[in-house]
Design an enzyme around this catalytic site. Structure first.
Site, PDB file in Angstrom:
ATOM      1  N   ASP A  10     -30.247 -13.223 -21.847  1.00 15.48           N
ATOM      2  CA  ASP A  10     -29.110 -13.671 -22.620  1.00 15.48           C
ATOM      3  C   ASP A  10     -29.551 -14.994 -23.243  1.00 15.48           C
ATOM      4  O   ASP A  10     -30.423 -15.678 -22.694  1.00 15.48           O
ATOM      5  CB  ASP A  10     -27.913 -13.871 -21.696  1.00 15.48           C
ATOM      6  N   ASP A  23     -26.022 -15.860 -17.728  1.00 16.85           N
ATOM      7  CA  ASP A  23     -25.101 -16.752 -17.020  1.00 16.85           C
ATOM      8  C   ASP A  23     -23.745 -16.120 -16.734  1.00 16.85           C
ATOM      9  O   ASP A  23     -22.965 -16.679 -15.973  1.00 16.85           O
ATOM     10  CB  ASP A  23     -24.876 -18.018 -17.851  1.00 16.85           C
TER      11      ASP A  23
END
Length: 238
Positions: free
Chosen positions: A16, A188
């Site tokens: 990500d 995250d």
């Protein structure tokens, strides 16, 4: 580092981007501010609207057209055009203003560089693993210093739903020519990254807290294989 499920052998690492490799919050705040300043100067009628007004409009567009949630660029374009129309501009002006406003936002949205420490980490990992990006955002990875490190970066839109949908993970596996279980995804968000990756069949590392955040999050979904508190802990994979 906490190991919940012993990772199996993997050949590729997907990252990500926002809040995993850099703190995205101040970047978005600045880009939003630059966009609003541009609109107030170029389209004076917009001065009566603040960020909260644009936010309410975007949420109403999501309720009206849920598919917009899966393409942040198209969603912002639709928001700007609808907003300018509601502010009293004609259709042609609103369409042109939305296009120019989006270009202005995108310019500032990718107006930063990933830290040297993160770039060096990725370069080390690249010596052993194939690296890619899977993000729900629309940052230009080439402009922020990631060019040459990732084979490709996938964004939602063009028929592909955002994480936690499995669609971008499946597409990544197809492009890499690897089984999903051979991809280790790092992010995250417990929902978008961990749940998304695990349900797709990938392995998952949860960065908790996210980049630039001090307080840990709690999760009620699927367990990651590994939880880390800093991306620098990924060096242990080497």
């Amino acid at each position: 580092m906490k190991v919940y499920i012993r990772p199996q052998a993997f050949q590729a690492i997907s990252f990500d981007l926002d809040d995993t490799l850099y703190d995205n919050r101040p970047i978005i705040i600045q880009a939003e501010s630059e966009l609003q300043t541009f609109l107030h100067q170029a389209y004076p009628k917009s001065a009566k609207w603040q960020f909260a007004d644009w936010r309410r409009l975007k949420l109403s567009l999501f309720r009206e057209s849920p598919e917009l949630r899966h393409d942040t660029t198209v969603a912002r374009l639709a928001m700007l055009e609808r907003g300018l129309l509601q502010l009293g501009y004609d259709a042609q002006t609103a369409k042109a203003g939305a296009k120019t406003g989006l270009e202005h936002f995108v310019k500032h949205r990718s107006h930063f560089k990933v830290s040297t420490e993160v770039i060096e980490l990725l370069a080390e990992l690249k010596l052993k693993y194939r690296l890619i990006g899977i993000t729900n955002g629309n940052v230009d990875h080439q402009r922020i210093g990631l060019e040459g490190l990732f084979e490709f970066v996938l964004h939602p839109g063009h028929g592909y739903k955002q994480k936690p949908s499995a669609e971008m993970f499946v597409l990544a596996a197809e492009k890499l020519g690897l089984p999903l279980a051979s991809i280790l995804h790092i992010g995250d968000s417990a929902k978008s990254d961990v749940d998304g990756a695990r349900r797709a069949g990938c392995q998952a590392v949860w960065l908790n807290p996210g980049f630039g955040v001090t307080e840990k999050s709690s999760a009620n979904g699927m367990l990651p294989h590994v939880e880390i508190s800093s991306v620098q802990q990924l060096r242990q994979l080497l």
